[in-house]
Design an enzyme around this catalytic site. Structure first.
Site, PDB file in Angstrom:
ATOM      1  N   THR A   1       0.846   5.595  -3.629  1.00  0.00           N
ATOM      2  CA  THR A   1      -0.428   6.265  -3.905  1.00  0.00           C
ATOM      3  C   THR A   1      -0.222   7.495  -4.777  1.00  0.00           C
ATOM      4  O   THR A   1      -1.164   8.230  -5.050  1.00  0.00           O
ATOM      5  CB  THR A   1      -1.102   6.706  -2.591  1.00  0.00           C
TER       6      THR A   1
ATOM      7  N   HIS B   1       0.453  19.673  -3.864  1.00  0.00           N
ATOM      8  CA  HIS B   1       1.242  19.779  -5.089  1.00  0.00           C
ATOM      9  C   HIS B   1       2.712  20.034  -4.796  1.00  0.00           C
ATOM     10  O   HIS B   1       3.342  20.882  -5.419  1.00  0.00           O
ATOM     11  CB  HIS B   1       0.680  20.871  -6.013  1.00  0.00           C
TER      12      HIS B   1
ATOM     13  N   ALA C   1       3.104  17.833   1.103  1.00  0.00           N
ATOM     14  CA  ALA C   1       2.196  16.700   0.941  1.00  0.00           C
ATOM     15  C   ALA C   1       1.744  16.673  -0.499  1.00  0.00           C
ATOM     16  O   ALA C   1       1.714  17.694  -1.180  1.00  0.00           O
ATOM     17  CB  ALA C   1       1.000  16.838   1.867  1.00  0.00           C
ATOM     18  N   LYS C   2       1.408  15.463  -0.914  1.00  0.00           N
ATOM     19  CA  LYS C   2       0.985  15.299  -2.299  1.00  0.00           C
ATOM     20  C   LYS C   2      -0.174  16.223  -2.642  1.00  0.00           C
ATOM     21  O   LYS C   2      -0.227  16.819  -3.689  1.00  0.00           O
ATOM     22  CB  LYS C   2       0.542  13.843  -2.510  1.00  0.00           C
ATOM     23  N   ARG C   3      -1.093  16.326  -1.682  1.00  0.00           N
ATOM     24  CA  ARG C   3      -2.286  17.114  -1.988  1.00  0.00           C
ATOM     25  C   ARG C   3      -1.971  18.598  -2.154  1.00  0.00           C
ATOM     26  O   ARG C   3      -2.735  19.339  -2.726  1.00  0.00           O
ATOM     27  CB  ARG C   3      -3.372  16.885  -0.931  1.00  0.00           C
TER      28      ARG C   3
END
Ligand code: GLU
Length: 288
Positions: free
Chosen positions: A26, A261, A257-259
């Site tokens: 994702t 950054h 987490a990806k969110r």
């Protein structure tokens, strides 16, 4: 026989374990993923790579390509062929059909709004669980709605499932023995309206099919194991050992987490970091 230590961390990891790293494509991999992948690789005598790309609304083939390349750049080698879950939908469908034939699934026509309203209308202690609105729907009514084209999810009737399996537990080599409480998560969705089969079902199916003996992953998935043990018991699949490792934290003490950054492996590589340096960032203390 006492297990031999062959992997990272304080817990003994049985020699000969089959582990897997199972990312969902994702986004680009970040240091948290690298930690998980290194953990799985170190804990397993054989370590498989499985791409969990069932959710076509969130997964993209270009991320699969990127993650395979990033893992190779990091110096990670996996055993056996790469498994792409999206290529095996009929296999997962067969599991749904088997559970459905045993009366363990029911169609749920609720929208998110319906569920929120039903939860808000409940008396007693507030809960975020699905309140079971569609569980008691007469079969004829459910069939008529399906025939009329109404979108629906398939939910597991957890009470009925537990009546078949009895109480469940698992052994986590980091967290110790744990008893399962899948009912605390309500009647989980095993097939979504927009995604033909759920994460839980694909994971348990594949772990059994691929002979995974030690499931390693971040401790944010500890609760998922309660559902997955239930599916294993229902389907007569073997019970693996588990090792849910702590998540690595960013400089602010929050999980990567990806969110948020978190630095991606690609960004670190483009900034001139070597694979050795990135491995050390992802897994401090890991011998080269
Ligand atoms: N695909 C899941 C994820 O990326 C991990 C599944 C697992 O390790 O069981 O979060």
């Amino acid at each position: 026989m006492a297990p031999e230590t062959s992997g990272p961390g304080p817990a003994p990891f049985p020699a000969g374990s089959v582990t897997r790293f199972a990312p969902s494509p994702t986004g680009l991999l970040h240091l948290g993923h690298a930690h998980s992948a290194l953990f799985a690789r170190r804990a397993g005598t054989r370590c498989l790579l499985r791409i969990e790309d069932i959710d076509a609304t969130r997964c993209r083939p270009e991320y699969t390509e990127a993650l395979v390349e990033d893992l190779a750049w990091l110096g990670l080698r996996f055993d056996g062929p790469l498994r792409l879950q999206s290529g095996h939908l009929p296999d997962y469908r067969r599991v749904l059909d088997a559970l459905e034939a045993r009366g363990l699934l029911y169609p749920c026509f609720c929208t998110r709004g319906d569920i929120a309203a039903a939860i808000a209308a409940q008396h007693g202690p507030s809960s975020r669980l699905y309140p079971g609105t569609c569980r008691g729907l007469p079969r004829a009514e459910a069939e008529a709605r399906i025939a009329a084209g109404a979108p629906y999810a398939l939910r597991l009737d957890v009470t009925r499932a537990l009546a078949e399996t009895g109480p469940l537990a698992f052994t986590d080599l980091i967290h110790g023995p744990r008893s399962c409480a899948p009912e605390a998560q309500g009647d989980v969705v095993l097939a979504r309206k927009d995604v033909p089969v759920s994460y839980h079902l694909c994971v348990t199916h594949d772990d059994a099919l691929q002979g995974v003996t030690l499931v390693t992953r971040g401790e944010d998935l500890l609760e998922a194991t309660d559902i997955q043990r239930l599916l294993q018991a229902l389907m007569g699949w073997p019970e693996p050992l588990y090792a849910h490792h702590p998540l690595i934290l960013g400089p602010d003490g929050r999980r990567l987490a990806k969110r948020d950054h978190a630095p991606t492996l690609r960004a670190l590589r483009e900034a001139g970091r070597t694979p050795e340096e990135v491995r050390a960032m992802a897994f401090p203390g890991l011998a080269p």
